[in-house]
Motif scaffolding. Sequence first.
Motif, mmCIF file in Angstrom:
data_model
loop_
_atom_site.group_PDB
_atom_site.id
_atom_site.type_symbol
_atom_site.label_atom_id
_atom_site.label_comp_id
_atom_site.label_asym_id
_atom_site.label_seq_id
_atom_site.Cartn_x
_atom_site.Cartn_y
_atom_site.Cartn_z
ATOM 1 N N VAL A 116 0.615 -1.109 0.225
ATOM 2 C CA VAL A 116 -0.056 0.239 -0.118
ATOM 3 C C VAL A 116 0.885 1.049 0.255
ATOM 4 O O VAL A 116 0.617 1.857 -0.672
ATOM 5 C CB VAL A 116 -1.153 -0.035 1.376
ATOM 6 C CG1 VAL A 116 -1.562 1.510 1.526
ATOM 7 C CG2 VAL A 116 -1.865 -1.293 1.056
ATOM 8 N N ALA A 117 1.748 1.350 1.115
ATOM 9 C CA ALA A 117 3.273 2.289 0.902
ATOM 10 C C ALA A 117 3.117 2.541 -0.616
ATOM 11 O O ALA A 117 3.650 3.653 -0.841
ATOM 12 C CB ALA A 117 3.396 2.233 2.063
ATOM 13 N N ALA A 118 3.442 1.757 -1.412
ATOM 14 C CA ALA A 118 4.379 1.771 -2.630
ATOM 15 C C ALA A 118 2.904 2.297 -3.498
ATOM 16 O O ALA A 118 3.474 3.204 -4.430
ATOM 17 C CB ALA A 118 5.056 0.939 -2.891
ATOM 18 N N HIS A 134 11.995 4.729 -0.256
ATOM 19 C CA HIS A 134 11.097 5.371 0.673
ATOM 20 C C HIS A 134 10.679 4.797 1.441
ATOM 21 O O HIS A 134 10.686 5.213 2.494
ATOM 22 C CB HIS A 134 10.128 6.060 -0.879
ATOM 23 C CG HIS A 134 8.447 6.192 -0.309
ATOM 24 N ND1 HIS A 134 8.664 7.592 0.308
ATOM 25 C CD2 HIS A 134 8.120 5.223 0.091
ATOM 26 C CE1 HIS A 134 7.034 7.629 0.838
ATOM 27 N NE2 HIS A 134 6.827 6.441 1.135
ATOM 28 N N LEU A 135 10.906 3.649 0.723
ATOM 29 C CA LEU A 135 10.452 2.735 2.421
ATOM 30 C C LEU A 135 11.227 1.710 3.219
ATOM 31 O O LEU A 135 10.931 1.392 4.236
ATOM 32 C CB LEU A 135 9.573 1.511 1.900
ATOM 33 C CG LEU A 135 8.248 1.316 0.690
ATOM 34 C CD1 LEU A 135 8.390 0.060 -0.416
ATOM 35 C CD2 LEU A 135 6.960 1.755 1.178
ATOM 36 N N THR A 142 12.566 -4.895 -2.494
ATOM 37 C CA THR A 142 11.503 -4.278 -3.373
ATOM 38 C C THR A 142 11.831 -4.831 -4.235
ATOM 39 O O THR A 142 10.196 -4.909 -5.063
ATOM 40 C CB THR A 142 13.253 -2.877 -3.514
ATOM 41 O OG1 THR A 142 12.997 -2.639 -2.923
ATOM 42 C CG2 THR A 142 11.834 -2.652 -4.530
ATOM 43 N N THR A 143 12.366 -5.877 -5.290
ATOM 44 C CA THR A 143 11.957 -6.808 -6.466
ATOM 45 C C THR A 143 11.100 -7.399 -5.620
ATOM 46 O O THR A 143 9.881 -8.045 -6.505
ATOM 47 C CB THR A 143 13.016 -7.711 -6.434
ATOM 48 O OG1 THR A 143 14.649 -7.148 -7.270
ATOM 49 C CG2 THR A 143 12.951 -8.585 -7.909
ATOM 50 N N LYS A 144 11.007 -8.604 -4.961
ATOM 51 C CA LYS A 144 10.076 -8.764 -4.324
ATOM 52 C C LYS A 144 8.051 -8.670 -4.230
ATOM 53 O O LYS A 144 7.382 -8.953 -4.487
ATOM 54 C CB LYS A 144 9.943 -9.842 -3.285
ATOM 55 C CG LYS A 144 11.063 -10.777 -3.137
ATOM 56 C CD LYS A 144 11.513 -11.424 -1.531
ATOM 57 C CE LYS A 144 12.621 -12.166 -1.904
ATOM 58 N NZ LYS A 144 12.526 -13.028 -0.622
ATOM 59 N N PRO A 181 13.764 14.688 6.427
ATOM 60 C CA PRO A 181 14.976 15.031 5.803
ATOM 61 C C PRO A 181 15.487 14.523 4.377
ATOM 62 O O PRO A 181 16.036 14.570 3.080
ATOM 63 C CB PRO A 181 16.081 15.076 6.375
ATOM 64 C CG PRO A 181 15.934 14.559 8.170
ATOM 65 C CD PRO A 181 14.833 13.946 7.492
ATOM 66 N N GLU A 182 15.341 13.339 4.230
ATOM 67 C CA GLU A 182 16.519 11.571 2.561
ATOM 68 C C GLU A 182 15.181 11.848 2.074
ATOM 69 O O GLU A 182 15.105 11.919 0.786
ATOM 70 C CB GLU A 182 16.471 10.877 3.584
ATOM 71 C CG GLU A 182 17.689 11.006 4.676
ATOM 72 C CD GLU A 182 18.129 9.185 4.035
ATOM 73 O OE1 GLU A 182 17.448 8.151 3.907
ATOM 74 O OE2 GLU A 182 18.593 9.245 5.840
ATOM 75 N N GLU A 183 13.461 12.454 2.083
ATOM 76 C CA GLU A 183 12.499 12.352 1.326
ATOM 77 C C GLU A 183 12.654 13.627 0.670
ATOM 78 O O GLU A 183 12.802 14.022 -0.888
ATOM 79 C CB GLU A 183 10.888 11.955 1.718
ATOM 80 C CG GLU A 183 9.903 12.083 1.025
ATOM 81 C CD GLU A 183 10.570 10.460 0.165
ATOM 82 O OE1 GLU A 183 10.157 10.556 -1.092
ATOM 83 O OE2 GLU A 183 11.302 9.832 0.305
#
Length: 157
Positions: free
Chosen positions: A47-49, A71-72, A79-81, A155-157
């Motif tokens: 859902v977050a993706a 992001h996650l 991420t691939t999965k 701050p990274e986003e």
Amino acid sequence: MSERWLPQTEHEHAVMRVLTSIRAVSDAMERMHSGMKGDMDMNASDVAALRLLIIRERQGRSVSPRDIARHLRISTASTTKLLDRLVDSGHVQRRPHPSDGRGRVVVLTEDARNAFFRVFGDRLRAMRAVALDYDEVELAVIARFLDDLCGAMDPEE
């Protein structure tokens, strides 16, 4: 060790009121997203993706698998999965990057976009109705505050 902050002035009490309201909004969003997981039969990362893809799509920004991992805060293998699950369920597609032939971008399918807004539509309409009660100047201040707050929190986003 940091001490608990206790507001002393009227301004500090107003700041505390805002911070308390932010916590309440965060809790409400958490409950909304939790309900969405069940409604769409997905886990929290999926859902977050999708939320990231919706937001970036509205901003006119592409999303790479690396963007999703960052992001996650998950590994590229995870991420691939995640993307494999979302591709298999028909929610996203992997496509060649428009300007870098070696790269890939992740895009929502029309079915996923429709499902997202079918599940979220009532809530989005209710949130829009609240915002419509404010004038442009107030909305600009609110938007600037929220943007600044996001920058302070992540701050990274």
